[in-house]
Each structure stands twice: as structure tokens, then as C-alpha cells.
Design a protein around this motif. Structure first.
Motif, PDB file in Angstrom:
ATOM      1  N   GLN A 133      13.119   0.507  37.821  1.00 39.07           N
ATOM      2  CA  GLN A 133      12.200   1.294  38.652  1.00 39.07           C
ATOM      3  C   GLN A 133      12.811   1.568  40.015  1.00 39.07           C
ATOM      4  O   GLN A 133      12.758   2.686  40.528  1.00 39.07           O
ATOM      5  CB  GLN A 133      10.867   0.558  38.806  1.00 39.07           C
ATOM      6  N   ASP A 134      13.413   0.535  40.630  1.00 39.45           N
ATOM      7  CA  ASP A 134      14.064   0.699  41.928  1.00 39.45           C
ATOM      8  C   ASP A 134      15.232   1.686  41.838  1.00 39.45           C
ATOM      9  O   ASP A 134      15.422   2.530  42.713  1.00 39.45           O
ATOM     10  CB  ASP A 134      14.582  -0.650  42.440  1.00 39.45           C
ATOM     11  N   VAL A 135      15.989   1.592  40.751  1.00 47.48           N
ATOM     12  CA  VAL A 135      17.149   2.473  40.565  1.00 47.48           C
ATOM     13  C   VAL A 135      16.725   3.928  40.517  1.00 47.48           C
ATOM     14  O   VAL A 135      17.267   4.782  41.230  1.00 47.48           O
ATOM     15  CB  VAL A 135      17.899   2.108  39.263  1.00 47.48           C
ATOM     16  N   PHE A 136      15.717   4.237  39.700  1.00 46.03           N
ATOM     17  CA  PHE A 136      15.340   5.639  39.510  1.00 46.03           C
ATOM     18  C   PHE A 136      14.491   6.175  40.665  1.00 46.03           C
ATOM     19  O   PHE A 136      14.459   7.391  40.900  1.00 46.03           O
ATOM     20  CB  PHE A 136      14.650   5.820  38.159  1.00 46.03           C
ATOM     21  N   GLU A 137      13.833   5.289  41.409  1.00 50.22           N
ATOM     22  CA  GLU A 137      13.168   5.742  42.641  1.00 50.22           C
ATOM     23  C   GLU A 137      14.215   6.178  43.666  1.00 50.22           C
ATOM     24  O   GLU A 137      14.040   7.179  44.357  1.00 50.22           O
ATOM     25  CB  GLU A 137      12.297   4.615  43.215  1.00 50.22           C
ATOM     26  N   LYS A 138      15.326   5.435  43.748  1.00 48.49           N
ATOM     27  CA  LYS A 138      16.398   5.801  44.672  1.00 48.49           C
ATOM     28  C   LYS A 138      17.074   7.102  44.248  1.00 48.49           C
ATOM     29  O   LYS A 138      17.397   7.959  45.080  1.00 48.49           O
ATOM     30  CB  LYS A 138      17.425   4.675  44.773  1.00 48.49           C
ATOM     31  N   ILE A 139      17.274   7.246  42.949  1.00 46.87           N
ATOM     32  CA  ILE A 139      17.865   8.491  42.446  1.00 46.87           C
ATOM     33  C   ILE A 139      16.943   9.663  42.747  1.00 46.87           C
ATOM     34  O   ILE A 139      17.384  10.739  43.161  1.00 46.87           O
ATOM     35  CB  ILE A 139      18.133   8.387  40.925  1.00 46.87           C
ATOM     36  N   SER A 140      15.644   9.449  42.568  1.00 46.83           N
ATOM     37  CA  SER A 140      14.660  10.495  42.860  1.00 46.83           C
ATOM     38  C   SER A 140      14.696  10.878  44.333  1.00 46.83           C
ATOM     39  O   SER A 140      14.627  12.067  44.688  1.00 46.83           O
ATOM     40  CB  SER A 140      13.258  10.018  42.473  1.00 46.83           C
ATOM     41  N   ARG A 141      14.837   9.883  45.225  1.00 45.91           N
ATOM     42  CA  ARG A 141      14.921  10.161  46.665  1.00 45.91           C
ATOM     43  C   ARG A 141      16.159  10.997  46.975  1.00 45.91           C
ATOM     44  O   ARG A 141      16.107  11.937  47.775  1.00 45.91           O
ATOM     45  CB  ARG A 141      14.954   8.860  47.483  1.00 45.91           C
ATOM     46  N   MET A 142      17.287  10.648  46.328  1.00 46.15           N
ATOM     47  CA  MET A 142      18.521  11.409  46.557  1.00 46.15           C
ATOM     48  C   MET A 142      18.357  12.854  46.091  1.00 46.15           C
ATOM     49  O   MET A 142      18.760  13.800  46.782  1.00 46.15           O
ATOM     50  CB  MET A 142      19.692  10.743  45.824  1.00 46.15           C
ATOM     51  N   GLU A 143      17.767  13.026  44.915  1.00 45.69           N
ATOM     52  CA  GLU A 143      17.569  14.376  44.376  1.00 45.69           C
ATOM     53  C   GLU A 143      16.670  15.204  45.283  1.00 45.69           C
ATOM     54  O   GLU A 143      16.956  16.379  45.564  1.00 45.69           O
ATOM     55  CB  GLU A 143      16.958  14.291  42.972  1.00 45.69           C
ATOM     56  N   ASN A 144      15.574  14.593  45.758  1.00 45.85           N
ATOM     57  CA  ASN A 144      14.640  15.315  46.628  1.00 45.85           C
ATOM     58  C   ASN A 144      15.287  15.683  47.961  1.00 45.85           C
ATOM     59  O   ASN A 144      15.041  16.760  48.505  1.00 45.85           O
ATOM     60  CB  ASN A 144      13.382  14.475  46.870  1.00 45.85           C
ATOM     61  N   GLU A 145      16.120  14.787  48.483  1.00 49.88           N
ATOM     62  CA  GLU A 145      16.798  15.070  49.744  1.00 49.88           C
ATOM     63  C   GLU A 145      17.791  16.223  49.579  1.00 49.88           C
ATOM     64  O   GLU A 145      17.892  17.110  50.439  1.00 49.88           O
ATOM     65  CB  GLU A 145      17.523  13.809  50.241  1.00 49.88           C
ATOM     66  N   MET A 146      18.515  16.227  48.466  1.00 50.14           N
ATOM     67  CA  MET A 146      19.468  17.303  48.207  1.00 50.14           C
ATOM     68  C   MET A 146      18.759  18.641  48.017  1.00 50.14           C
ATOM     69  O   MET A 146      19.253  19.698  48.442  1.00 50.14           O
ATOM     70  CB  MET A 146      20.321  16.978  46.973  1.00 50.14           C
ATOM     71  N   LYS A 147      17.579  18.622  47.393  1.00 48.78           N
ATOM     72  CA  LYS A 147      16.803  19.853  47.216  1.00 48.78           C
ATOM     73  C   LYS A 147      16.391  20.432  48.561  1.00 48.78           C
ATOM     74  O   LYS A 147      16.416  21.649  48.771  1.00 48.78           O
ATOM     75  CB  LYS A 147      15.553  19.565  46.371  1.00 48.78           C
ATOM     76  N   LYS A 148      15.988  19.538  49.487  1.00 49.57           N
ATOM     77  CA  LYS A 148      15.603  20.003  50.823  1.00 49.57           C
ATOM     78  C   LYS A 148      16.781  20.657  51.546  1.00 49.57           C
ATOM     79  O   LYS A 148      16.647  21.710  52.162  1.00 49.57           O
ATOM     80  CB  LYS A 148      15.082  18.822  51.667  1.00 49.57           C
ATOM     81  N   ILE A 149      17.942  20.016  51.444  1.00 49.65           N
ATOM     82  CA  ILE A 149      19.130  20.552  52.109  1.00 49.65           C
ATOM     83  C   ILE A 149      19.543  21.876  51.477  1.00 49.65           C
ATOM     84  O   ILE A 149      19.909  22.833  52.159  1.00 49.65           O
ATOM     85  CB  ILE A 149      20.287  19.532  52.047  1.00 49.65           C
ATOM     86  N   LEU A 150      19.468  21.960  50.139  1.00 56.12           N
ATOM     87  CA  LEU A 150      19.826  23.187  49.435  1.00 56.12           C
ATOM     88  C   LEU A 150      18.897  24.327  49.829  1.00 56.12           C
ATOM     89  O   LEU A 150      19.328  25.458  50.062  1.00 56.12           O
ATOM     90  CB  LEU A 150      19.748  22.955  47.919  1.00 56.12           C
ATOM     91  N   GLN A 151      17.603  24.040  49.918  1.00 51.55           N
ATOM     92  CA  GLN A 151      16.618  25.076  50.195  1.00 51.55           C
ATOM     93  C   GLN A 151      16.626  25.515  51.650  1.00 51.55           C
ATOM     94  O   GLN A 151      16.511  26.691  51.963  1.00 51.55           O
ATOM     95  CB  GLN A 151      15.218  24.604  49.806  1.00 51.55           C
ATOM     96  N   TYR A 152      16.755  24.538  52.562  1.00 52.99           N
ATOM     97  CA  TYR A 152      16.604  24.862  53.987  1.00 52.99           C
ATOM     98  C   TYR A 152      17.902  24.803  54.781  1.00 52.99           C
ATOM     99  O   TYR A 152      17.903  25.101  55.974  1.00 52.99           O
ATOM    100  CB  TYR A 152      15.564  23.924  54.618  1.00 52.99           C
ATOM    101  N   LYS A 153      18.989  24.407  54.098  1.00 55.59           N
ATOM    102  CA  LYS A 153      20.303  24.326  54.738  1.00 55.59           C
ATOM    103  C   LYS A 153      20.333  23.332  55.894  1.00 55.59           C
ATOM    104  O   LYS A 153      21.260  23.288  56.674  1.00 55.59           O
ATOM    105  CB  LYS A 153      20.756  25.703  55.253  1.00 55.59           C
ATOM    106  N   LYS A 154      19.282  22.560  56.031  1.00 54.76           N
ATOM    107  CA  LYS A 154      19.234  21.533  57.078  1.00 54.76           C
ATOM    108  C   LYS A 154      18.149  20.532  56.700  1.00 54.76           C
ATOM    109  O   LYS A 154      17.406  20.730  55.735  1.00 54.76           O
ATOM    110  CB  LYS A 154      18.932  22.142  58.448  1.00 54.76           C
TER     111      LYS A 154
END
Length: 298
Positions: free
Chosen positions: A69-90
């Protein structure tokens, strides 16, 4: 250990079913079974009891599910952070709050925050406390604002803000405490409400026997009071606007306030610029406004 095998095991545990996990992962049920057997072979441990009619984990399976659970929550956080950067460039931050804070006070907080930090983009989420903690761990929400709530998780950091007072509110036509004997008390069944109601009954010297339980938001409570259905005990921050406009009246303010807000976020995000600025802003922001010095009813 193959992360793909672990993911299949994790989803099977989440769904408590090979069939449901297969559907979620868009693979066959037999593929789920085979991949989990490969994971068991790699670990040299049985993870699922095959002779049970229901989906049942062994001791090793329970421990691995808990850690995964801890592993995939961290992976989910990384994915969500990358989506924000991809969408907003910041960087972009997502702010969460419980309904009791989000509806009456979060808009004012965000307006003032934007004035001071126009460069920071943000999204808002209004959820209950349990959902906010889940979204924090998955990375959907970066910072959450909630009433006091015990969180037993070392990954989560909690900062207490200022204390906030409770007040008794009613319509403008109430002139005397004795009038409350004939007016229903609109009551939300919470520990804090009960605490202040007990204190108020001691102050006024009689029991508030006419009660209507309201299973709804603070906004619902305020609208019912405005329309003359009864009176209520609520946090002062939630009725500040109505008191200012004169649509509601404070008939008693409690001198002692020992209840606090919490700012909650994941520790590993503590140094991110947007989160740091928002947390510092919240720590300095006065959610409570000075209670009016107008004479209360007696």
C-alpha cells in the motif's frame, strides 16, 4: 521482486477477488492467478490461502499487502506530480478541506492567498477527513485543512493552527435567553457541539429540551436558523460573514476556546515551494476574526 507481479497482487487484495482485479487490470482471471503464483515462487511464501472459499490472505500475504500500500501510494504521488508538471509546465498545488471549513472559510483564504502569491496555480477539493488523508497519501491533494483529527501515520505531518471559538447563533428577533425555551435547538451530533451545549445550559440555567438533529452541513444549519426554524451552536468562523451582514445574531460567545484546525501534508513534500508558501500563509492567517463587542442577550 517484479513490481508488475506485486501490482496484480495488490489489486487482488484491494478487490478481494481475482475476477474483479482482472477486470480492473484488463487481463484474464487466469493471468492474475498465474502472476500471483510467480510472486509467491519468487518470495518462497504462500500469500493467499487457496483452500478457502472466500479471498483470504496468509500472515505473509497480509504483511506484504500492508507494505505494498505504501509503495503504490508513493507511485501514485509521483504520477500525479508528473501530470501537474506536464499540464502546467510548473508546480501546481491541490488544496483540500473538510466541508465545515471548505464551505464557509476556504474561499476567503484562497482569495487572500492568490493576492499574495499570484504565480501559484491551485485546485480545490472539499472532502471528509478520511478521504482527505487518502488523497494526501496518493498525491491528489497536497495540503489539507481540517478540524482536529488523530492521524497515526509517520509519513503525514500535522501542524496545529490557532484555536477557534464556538458561538450560539439565532435570528435577529431573539432578545432574551428565555425565548430559547420555546425555540428548537438545531443540533449537529458532534463531540464539540455537545461540549458547548452542556456549557451553555449551565450558563442559562435551564435545559434545551426541544431539539432537532440536523444530519447536514453547516451551510444547511445556517439557512435553517436564518429562516426561523431554531437556533444553533456553531464555530464562529463559519458564521462570520452572516454576522457581518446582520443576517444572523450571536446570542452567546464562549470565553474559552480550546479547539484547533490542522494543516496536514505529506512530509516528503514539505520543501516544495508552493506547499511551503501555502503552509506559511495558513500559519499566519487569522481564521478567527475578532468577536463583535456588541452586547449579547441575557
Amino acid at each position: 521482486m517484479d513490481i508488475h507481479h506485486l501490482k496484480i497482487f495488490f489489486e487482488a487484495c484491494n478487490e478481494k477477488s481475482f475476477t474483479k482485479a482482472a477486470k480492473k487490470l484488463y487481463i484474464s482471471q487466469s493471468a492474475v492467478s498465474i502472476q500471483i503464483k510467480k510472486l509467491e515462487y519468487t518470495l518462497g511464501l504462500q500469500l493467499i490461502e487457496r483452500n478457502s472459499k472466500n479471498f483470504k490472505l496468509t500472515f505473509a500475504g497480509k504483511e506484504l499487502f500492508k507494505m505494498s500500500q505504501d509503495v503504490f501510494e508513493k507511485i501514485s504521488r509521483m504520477e500525479n506530480e508528473m501530470k501537474k508538471i506536464l499540464q502546467y509546465k510548473k508546480g501546481k498545488i491541490s488544496i483540500g478541506a473538510t466541508h465545515n471549513i471548505g464551505e464557509p472559510v476556504l474561499p476567503r483564504i484562497m482569495i487572500e492567498f492568490r493576492k499574495n502569491n499570484p504565480e501559484i496555480e491551485f485546485d480545490l477539493y472539499i472532502k471528509n477527513r478520511e478521504s482527505l488523508v487518502k488523497h494526501l497519501k496518493e498525491g491528489t491533494v497536497d495540503v489539507a485543512l481540517m478540524e482536529e483529527y488523530f492521524i497515526e501515520d509517520k509519513e503525514i505531518k500535522v501542524i496545529e493552527t490557532e484555536e477557534y471559538p464556538f458561538v450560539v447563533i439565532a435570528g435577529n428577533d431573539i432578545k432574551d435567553y428565555k425565548e430559547l425555551m420555546e425555540l428548537p435547538l438545531l443540533k449537529r451530533d458532534t463531540v464539540l457541539t455537545n461540549k458547548y451545549l452542556d456549557l451553555f445550559e449551565k450558563i442559562i440555567g435551564f435545559n434545551l429540551d426541544k431539539r432537532i438533529t440536523i444530519n447536514g452541513s453547516i451551510e444547511t444549519m445556517k439557512n435553517l436558523v436564518k429562516n426561523g426554524l431554531g437556533f444553533a451552536v456553531l464555530p464562529y468562523y463559519s458564521v462570520y460573514e452572516e454576522i457581518t451582514k446582520g443576517t444572523l445574531k450571536v446570542i452567546h460567545s464562549f470565553e474559552k476556546s480550546e479547539d484547533k484546525f490542522q494543516i496536514v501534508f505529506v512530509r516528503e513534500n514539505e520543501d516544495k515551494e508552493g506547499i511551503t508558501k501555502f503552509v506559511e500563509f495558513l500559519q499566519n492567517y487569522k481564521i478567527n476574526r475578532t468577536l463583535f463587542t456588541e452586547k449579547k442577550i441575557k
